[in-house]
Design an enzyme around this catalytic site. Structure first.
Site, PDB file in Angstrom:
ATOM      1  N   GLU A 111       0.836  -1.206   0.000  1.00 13.13           N
ATOM      2  CA  GLU A 111       0.000   0.000   0.000  1.00 13.13           C
ATOM      3  C   GLU A 111       0.865   1.248   0.000  1.00 13.13           C
ATOM      4  O   GLU A 111       2.026   1.211   0.398  1.00 13.13           O
ATOM      5  CB  GLU A 111      -0.875   0.017   1.272  1.00 13.13           C
ATOM      6  CG  GLU A 111      -2.298  -0.423   1.050  1.00 13.13           C
ATOM      7  CD  GLU A 111      -3.149   0.554   0.247  1.00 13.13           C
ATOM      8  OE1 GLU A 111      -2.593   1.399  -0.481  1.00 13.13           O
ATOM      9  OE2 GLU A 111      -4.378   0.468   0.352  1.00 13.13           O
ATOM     10  N   ASP A 112       0.273   2.359  -0.414  1.00 13.81           N
ATOM     11  CA  ASP A 112       1.011   3.622  -0.308  1.00 13.81           C
ATOM     12  C   ASP A 112       0.823   4.258   1.067  1.00 13.81           C
ATOM     13  O   ASP A 112       1.763   4.768   1.652  1.00 13.81           O
ATOM     14  CB  ASP A 112       0.633   4.599  -1.426  1.00 13.81           C
ATOM     15  CG  ASP A 112      -0.858   4.889  -1.491  1.00 13.81           C
ATOM     16  OD1 ASP A 112      -1.655   4.134  -0.895  1.00 13.81           O
ATOM     17  OD2 ASP A 112      -1.248   5.873  -2.142  1.00 13.81           O
ATOM     18  N   ASP A 115      -4.442   4.966   6.417  1.00 11.44           N
ATOM     19  CA  ASP A 115      -5.069   6.104   7.080  1.00 11.44           C
ATOM     20  C   ASP A 115      -5.982   5.567   8.173  1.00 11.44           C
ATOM     21  O   ASP A 115      -5.545   5.271   9.268  1.00 11.44           O
ATOM     22  CB  ASP A 115      -5.913   6.833   6.017  1.00 11.44           C
ATOM     23  CG  ASP A 115      -5.536   8.288   5.875  1.00 11.44           C
ATOM     24  OD1 ASP A 115      -5.577   8.993   6.884  1.00 11.44           O
ATOM     25  OD2 ASP A 115      -5.210   8.701   4.756  1.00 11.44           O
ATOM     26  N   LYS A 143      -0.106   6.588   8.753  1.00 12.56           N
ATOM     27  CA  LYS A 143      -0.610   7.792   9.403  1.00 12.56           C
ATOM     28  C   LYS A 143      -1.444   7.342  10.608  1.00 12.56           C
ATOM     29  O   LYS A 143      -2.673   7.302  10.550  1.00 12.56           O
ATOM     30  CB  LYS A 143      -1.473   8.561   8.400  1.00 12.56           C
ATOM     31  CG  LYS A 143      -1.630  10.032   8.707  1.00 12.56           C
ATOM     32  CD  LYS A 143      -2.693  10.648   7.808  1.00 12.56           C
ATOM     33  CE  LYS A 143      -2.110  11.419   6.650  1.00 12.56           C
ATOM     34  NZ  LYS A 143      -3.173  12.137   5.891  1.00 12.56           N
ATOM     35  N   PHE A 164      -1.885  16.619   5.055  1.00 11.18           N
ATOM     36  CA  PHE A 164      -2.229  16.216   3.692  1.00 11.18           C
ATOM     37  C   PHE A 164      -0.939  16.001   2.908  1.00 11.18           C
ATOM     38  O   PHE A 164      -0.308  16.957   2.471  1.00 11.18           O
ATOM     39  CB  PHE A 164      -3.093  17.278   3.024  1.00 11.18           C
ATOM     40  CG  PHE A 164      -3.975  16.713   1.949  1.00 11.18           C
ATOM     41  CD1 PHE A 164      -3.455  15.903   0.943  1.00 11.18           C
ATOM     42  CD2 PHE A 164      -5.340  16.959   1.947  1.00 11.18           C
ATOM     43  CE1 PHE A 164      -4.268  15.368  -0.036  1.00 11.18           C
ATOM     44  CE2 PHE A 164      -6.159  16.425   0.970  1.00 11.18           C
ATOM     45  CZ  PHE A 164      -5.616  15.627  -0.030  1.00 11.18           C
ATOM     46  N   ASP A 171      -1.971  11.259  -4.147  1.00  7.87           N
ATOM     47  CA  ASP A 171      -2.553  12.336  -4.940  1.00  7.87           C
ATOM     48  C   ASP A 171      -3.460  13.260  -4.133  1.00  7.87           C
ATOM     49  O   ASP A 171      -3.883  12.936  -3.015  1.00  7.87           O
ATOM     50  CB  ASP A 171      -3.396  11.737  -6.061  1.00  7.87           C
ATOM     51  CG  ASP A 171      -4.737  11.168  -5.554  1.00  7.87           C
ATOM     52  OD1 ASP A 171      -4.711  10.368  -4.593  1.00  7.87           O
ATOM     53  OD2 ASP A 171      -5.794  11.540  -6.089  1.00  7.87           O
ATOM     54  N   ARG A 177       0.972  12.683  -8.155  1.00 10.80           N
ATOM     55  CA  ARG A 177       1.451  11.307  -7.974  1.00 10.80           C
ATOM     56  C   ARG A 177       2.867  11.122  -8.511  1.00 10.80           C
ATOM     57  O   ARG A 177       3.603  10.246  -8.056  1.00 10.80           O
ATOM     58  CB  ARG A 177       0.534  10.315  -8.704  1.00 10.80           C
ATOM     59  CG  ARG A 177      -0.872  10.187  -8.133  1.00 10.80           C
ATOM     60  CD  ARG A 177      -1.534   8.963  -8.748  1.00 10.80           C
ATOM     61  NE  ARG A 177      -2.985   8.963  -8.636  1.00 10.80           N
ATOM     62  CZ  ARG A 177      -3.658   8.469  -7.596  1.00 10.80           C
ATOM     63  NH1 ARG A 177      -3.014   7.962  -6.580  1.00 10.80           N
ATOM     64  NH2 ARG A 177      -4.982   8.491  -7.578  1.00 10.80           N
TER      65      ARG A 177
END
Ligand code: PRP
Length: 198
Positions: A111-112, A115, A143, A164, A171, A177
């Site tokens: 995963e990037d 959250d 995060k 953010f 993105d 990206r």
């Protein structure tokens, strides 16, 4: 411009929509090499089946797979939510499913960012239902302040503050990206009704 490996002669110009660079490109690449070493040692012997979650994980996946010193295969899955109301249930919609069976395989979910944790929790359960032999999770960014559903992460590139962040796959409205680094987006870019002061 000096193209020798590891020598950075031109400083990266920060994108004007960013307030700061959180993770420079060389720091990211160094960390990915470390993760590759760790994963190679932990999962040695088994072919590792990388499952990347589109779209954000793509740059990380591409670099990570080249940092792993073990045979790898890879597949991609794309998920979306059913809308804001369904978000908290953690039920996600499969937009593009995996091509190959994962039954009996050692799977590394890539995963990037994690959250709330809802997407990964759902995906981990889905892969378990499909009888993967082992499922581990590797995320570029974590995060933790945004977590709704606790989830065990086996490999974390960087833990980031609840800001953010964009770049290196992440993105805002499908932009940024392509940046080779991670930055913090200026609030005026995503805050509706903001009037830029001269
Ligand atoms: C992002 C990210 C994770 C998910 C994490 O995907 O890539 O899949 O959100 O959030 P969660 O922990 O709160 O579930 P996004 O839906 O933005 O799609 P993208 O990867 O195409 O940008």
């Amino acid at each position: 411009r000096d193209h020798r490996v590891g020598i950075e002669t031109s400083p990266v110009e920060m994108h004007p929509d960013l307030e700061s660079v959180l993770l420079p490109a060389d720091v990211i690449q160094h960390r990915i090499r470390q993760l590759g070493e760790e994963i190679s040692e932990d999962l040695s012997g088994d072919p590792i089946h990388l499952v990347g979650v589109l779209r954000g994980a793509l740059p990380f996946l591409a670099d990570l797979m080249r940092a792993i010193r073990a045979p790898v295969t890879m597949d991609l899955i794309s998920v979306g939510s059913y809308g804001a109301g369904a978000r908290s249930t953690g039920v996600v919609r499969i937009v593009k499913d995996l091509e190959d069976s994962i039954e009996g395989r050692t799977v590394l979910l890539v995963e990037d960012i994690v959250d709330t944790g809802l997407t990964l929790a759902y995906l981990r359960d889905l892969l378990a239902d499909r009888h993967a032999a082992e499922i581990r999770i590797c995320t570029f960014l974590d995060k933790p302040d945004a977590r709704v559903r606790p989830i065990h992460l086996d490999y974390v590139g960087f833990t980031v503050p609840n800001r953010f962040v964009v770049g290196f796959g992440l993105d805002y409205a499908q932009r940024y990206r392509e940046l080779p680094y991670v930055g913090i987006l200026r609030p005026e870019i995503y805050t509706a009704g903001h009037r830029a002061e001269a």
